[in-house]
Each structure stands twice: as C-alpha cells, then as structure tokens.
Design a protein around this motif. Structure first.
Motif, short mmCIF file in Angstrom:
data_model
loop_
_atom_site.label_atom_id
_atom_site.label_comp_id
_atom_site.label_asym_id
_atom_site.label_seq_id
_atom_site.Cartn_x
_atom_site.Cartn_y
_atom_site.Cartn_z
N HIS A 112 0.85 -1.19 0.00
CA HIS A 112 0.00 0.00 0.00
C HIS A 112 0.88 1.23 0.00
N GLY A 113 0.36 2.32 -0.54
CA GLY A 113 1.08 3.60 -0.52
C GLY A 113 1.95 3.87 -1.73
N LYS A 114 2.21 2.85 -2.56
CA LYS A 114 3.18 3.06 -3.64
C LYS A 114 2.69 4.05 -4.69
N THR A 115 1.40 4.01 -5.03
CA THR A 115 0.88 4.97 -6.02
C THR A 115 0.95 6.39 -5.47
N THR A 116 0.57 6.56 -4.21
CA THR A 116 0.60 7.90 -3.60
C THR A 116 2.02 8.43 -3.50
N ILE A 117 2.96 7.59 -3.06
CA ILE A 117 4.35 8.04 -2.92
C ILE A 117 4.93 8.41 -4.29
N THR A 118 4.71 7.55 -5.29
CA THR A 118 5.19 7.84 -6.65
C THR A 118 4.59 9.15 -7.14
N SER A 119 3.30 9.34 -6.88
CA SER A 119 2.61 10.57 -7.31
C SER A 119 3.19 11.80 -6.62
N MET A 120 3.48 11.66 -5.32
CA MET A 120 4.08 12.78 -4.58
C MET A 120 5.43 13.18 -5.18
N ILE A 121 6.26 12.17 -5.47
CA ILE A 121 7.59 12.43 -6.04
C ILE A 121 7.45 13.15 -7.38
N LEU A 122 6.57 12.67 -8.23
CA LEU A 122 6.39 13.27 -9.55
C LEU A 122 5.81 14.68 -9.46
N HIS A 123 4.92 14.88 -8.49
CA HIS A 123 4.36 16.22 -8.28
C HIS A 123 5.48 17.21 -7.91
N VAL A 124 6.34 16.81 -7.00
CA VAL A 124 7.44 17.68 -6.56
C VAL A 124 8.38 17.98 -7.74
N MET A 125 8.72 16.94 -8.51
CA MET A 125 9.60 17.13 -9.67
C MET A 125 8.97 18.10 -10.68
N HIS A 126 7.68 17.89 -10.95
CA HIS A 126 6.95 18.73 -11.90
C HIS A 126 6.89 20.18 -11.41
N TYR A 127 6.64 20.35 -10.12
CA TYR A 127 6.55 21.68 -9.51
C TYR A 127 7.84 22.47 -9.72
N HIS A 128 8.96 21.77 -9.62
CA HIS A 128 10.27 22.42 -9.74
C HIS A 128 10.87 22.28 -11.15
N ASP A 129 10.03 21.90 -12.12
CA ASP A 129 10.47 21.80 -13.52
C ASP A 129 11.66 20.86 -13.70
N ARG A 130 11.66 19.77 -12.95
CA ARG A 130 12.69 18.73 -13.12
C ARG A 130 12.08 17.62 -13.98
N ASP A 131 12.60 17.43 -15.17
CA ASP A 131 12.03 16.47 -16.10
C ASP A 131 12.57 15.07 -15.80
N VAL A 132 11.66 14.13 -15.55
CA VAL A 132 12.05 12.73 -15.30
C VAL A 132 11.14 11.81 -16.10
N ASP A 133 11.65 10.62 -16.43
CA ASP A 133 10.79 9.58 -16.99
C ASP A 133 10.02 8.93 -15.83
N TYR A 134 8.91 8.27 -16.14
CA TYR A 134 8.12 7.70 -15.05
C TYR A 134 7.10 6.69 -15.56
N MET A 135 6.61 5.91 -14.60
CA MET A 135 5.43 5.07 -14.78
C MET A 135 4.71 5.05 -13.44
N VAL A 136 3.44 5.48 -13.46
CA VAL A 136 2.65 5.56 -12.23
C VAL A 136 1.26 4.99 -12.49
#
Length: 451
Positions: A112-136
C-alpha cells in the motif's frame, strides 16, 4: 522500432503504447475489447485497432518486439504466432527495464502507498520543472499520461507492483526493474490467488530488496514490522535508510505538518499519507531536491486519483472516493477520515470486489478494519462471487469477519443505493471504498446528494 502490443487496451499497456508512440516508435496493437479512457486515448493518437479481436496475420518478422499484457491468455493466437516466429516477447515490466537500462531507476514498492508516494515524487519534480521519466498507476493533475519515456532524462521513477508480469512470466513486476534507489512502504498480504500463503507473499519483497543494484539504497518504513524485518535481514550490499511518520496536528479539519520552518498546511491527510510523505521526501532528496523545496511543492499536492479523492463538499458535508480494498488500506483510510473529521459522523461504505476480498478464508483479515467509522456498511455481490468461481459467501460470514455488531450488509445494488440516497448528510463524511462501482453506482448522482 516496430512494436506490437498484445492486449493494448489495458490501463498500463495503453499508456506504455502512447509513451513509445510519443518517442517516435511505430506502434500497432490488438485487443478483444477496449473501454474508456483507454479507447479515447488510443484513438486520439491513431493507435486504436480498426477491429477488436486477435489477428495472427499482424505478427510478422518486421516486428522488433512484442509487448504482452496480462489480459491476454497463454493460448492467445497472436502470442502463439510470435512464439512460432521466435520474435522477442517482453512483458510490460521487462520492456520498461529495457527502456531504462542506462538511467537511474527509482522503484517504489509496497502493498500500500506506492501509487501515492510515486505521485508525490512526480508532483514535486513537476513543480520544480525537473524532467524525469516515469510510470505511475494513477492519472495525475498536470500530467497527460501515466508513462513517460525519453532518451535524455537521467532518472526514471517506477511504481513497483508485486503482481505478475505476464501470462507466460509469473514473476512479480517489481522483480524485473533492478532499482538503483528503492523504497518499501508496507507489507500486508494481498493477491491470494497468486500468493496463497502470507509467507510466500512476504518472500516476494525479500527478492525485491535483493534485486537492488549493489551500492544502491533503500528507504523503508520502519514503523511496519514486516518491512523492517525484510530489509534488515537482507545481505545485499546497499544502504538501508529508515523513515518514520513526521509530527503533525489536525486543527479544525486541516492537517498541519511540522517542519523546521514551522507548521505547514497540507492538502492530504491521515497518518498513512503523512508516512507516505516522509518516504517521498527521502526519495526526492536522493534526486536532488532539498528539504525546503520539497515542503514548498508538497503543500500543493492534492492526492492521486481515486486515493482519498474528495469528490464533493459543502459547508458541513464531504464525500471521498478511495481505491481501498485490502484490509490494511481499508483500516488506514477509514481511520484517516475519522481523524480529519472528528466532529462529524463518518459513514464508511466498503465494496468487497476483488478475488482476495471475496475469498471466505481471507475474510477474517478484515477484523476491526471499519471500527473507527461511526456507520459501517459492506456491499458485495453474490453474483460476483459466482463469476470468480469462488465458494459462496454468506452474510453471516461477513458479519463474523468484521467483528462489528452494527455492521450493515447489502447484497444488491438497488438496496445499497436506496440506503445511500435515504441518508441525511448534514454533518457527515461519506467514504466510498472500492476498486469497483457498487454494481453500477453513478458517482455524479452521489455528488448531487450533498448539493
């Protein structure tokens, strides 16, 4: 590169197909049925098959790779043709690994929690304009797709699912990613149709920890006893970094996170989500985001789709929809809503919909999971039990499993809907937990309930 998808309509599969199309690959695919949103998304990219069904003639030597989805069967005509031609056949996770071999792979695992944690990480990266590859595994605000693949990005963030890779590859998906940086959020028995014993299920997480690249790292939830045992027992030469739920308070329906700069109001709530946040902070710091920048970004995170998703609110009423179905998730989600809305009557409605939750033996795992709700309701369909070819589940078994004398149980969609629409929702918080839709419940009608 020419890539053909067998079962292109799956939630994960169609997103990967679109990601590769966006990367410039030539994509084809087949499926026997495709529903929205997959159908509309594939159509918009010109990737929707002209006809539904399986067409072995699509499988030729011109294909560089086949990606095989879980929806396909081992005797699928296209798969048999691909095997006959000795084409390279990948499962979904295998192909993702091939696409990320030269990147730093960040894999978020846990029951449990993996989708939320992955989403949090991607949100933070997006907020700070850090481009990363991903699968969520959820649609995120500000993101067009659930999979992104590029040639240039250094990091790829992968949600590490423990379910099987493909019909011909019975390994859990997260065994195939070989992370450089990993996180393990929690272990609570699930997928009993695949992992029939608790010990067998836990073993999959030990294998995951051992699959981390030597010299890599794992952040782990030290408050989960099983996670702690699994990580600390591993002989893999990796850094092991525990994390704990940060200090927080709930004040008048608002959650305030204690930070070095003072109390920070945040949109998500519940101890399990604060614990998820702590794990996400660690991973973001590994990826070059300092603590202050993390807090600035996470304050605007509203949650992943279907994870404690607020679908309606008035002055004194609120409705949440949550994907929770396993016992640990049901318990954590119900407790979180009650903690956030202590002065309101919490009406928690759980649909038993998955293979595990409708298994008579597994039902006892739900003991106490709805205890923090003021009104507890369970809905299940005896017809769904028949379809899954399980032993019939009786209402008495449900009542005994949850160990709650005032538990309300419904077995028909009409009766459940009648109960729901007869409620006065003044000063109430309604929580709808299901990976289904209660036999056809219209959530737009539910929203209208509270004006």
């Amino acid at each position: 590169m020419n890539v053909h998808f067998i079962a292109i309509g799956g939630a994960a599969m169609h997103n990967l197909a679109i990601a590769l199309h966006n990367k410039g690959y030539n994509i084809t695919g087949s499926d026997d049925t495709i529903h929205d949103p997959s159908k509309s998304r594939l159509e918009a990219k010109g990737l929707l098959p002209e006809q539904f069904g399986w067409f072995p003639e699509k499988i030729t030597q011109n294909l560089d790779a086949i990606v095989l989805g879980m929806h396909a069967k081992a005797d699928n005509p296209e798969l048999l043709k691909a095997q006959e031609l000795q084409l390279k056949i990948y499962s979904y996770p295998e192909f993702l690994y091939e696409q990320s071999k030269n990147k730093t792979r960040v894999v978020i695992g846990g029951s449990h929690g993996k989708t939320t944690i992955t989403s949090m990480i991607l949100h933070v990266m997006h907020y700070h304009d850090r481009d990363v590859d991903y699968m969520v595994g959820a649609q995120l605000e500000g993101f067009d797709v659930m999979v992104k693949l590029t040639e240039d990005n250094d990091f790829i963030v992968l949600e590490g699912d423990e379910y099987l890779s493909s019909p011909i590859d019975r390994r859990p998906k997260f065994h195939l990613y070989k992370p450089n940086i990993a996180l393990l959020s929690g272990i609570a028995w699930d997928h009993i149709n695949v992992f029939p014993t608790y010990e067998n299920y836990v073993e999959q997480f030990s294998i995951f920890v051992d699959s981390i690249i030597k010299g890599g790292s794992i952040n782990y939830n030290a408050e989960d006893a099983e996670v702690k045992l699994v990580v600390e027992a591993s002989n893999n030469t990796i850094r092991k970094l525990p994390y704990h739920t940060p200090e927080y308070i709930v004040d008048n329906g608002e959650t305030l996170l204690e930070t070095p700069e003072g109390s920070l109001p945040i949109e998500v709530f519940g101890k399990h989500n604060l614990n998820n946040l702590a794990g996400a902070k660690w991973i973001c710091q590994h990826m070059g985001i300092d603590e202050d920048d993390f807090y600035e970004a996470i304050a605007t995170f509203k949650g992943a789709s279907k994870r404690l998703e607020k679908i309606a609110e008035s002055n004194n009423s609120v409705v949440f929809k949550d994907f929770a179905h396993s016992p640990s998730k049901v318990k954590a989600t119900t407790k979180a809503v009650k903690e956030q809305y202590q002065d309101r009557v919490v009406v928690a409605c759980l649909e038993l919909h998955t293979y595990s939750s409708l298994n008579a033996e597994f039902l006892k795992e739900y003991k106490g999971t709805l205890d923090t709700a003021d009104v507890a309701v369970v809905f299940y369909s005896p017809h769904a039990v028949e379809i899954k070819k399980l032993k019939a589940v009786k209402q008495k078994q449900i009542a005994n499993a949850f160990q709650r004398d005032d538990l309300i149980i419904y077995t028909t969609p009409d009766n459940f809907k009648q109960f729901l629409f007869s409620q006065n929702f003044d000063n109430k918080a309604l929580l709808l937990m299901s990976s289904g839709n209660y036999g056809g419940l219209d959530f737009e009608e539910v929203k209208a309930l509270i004006g």
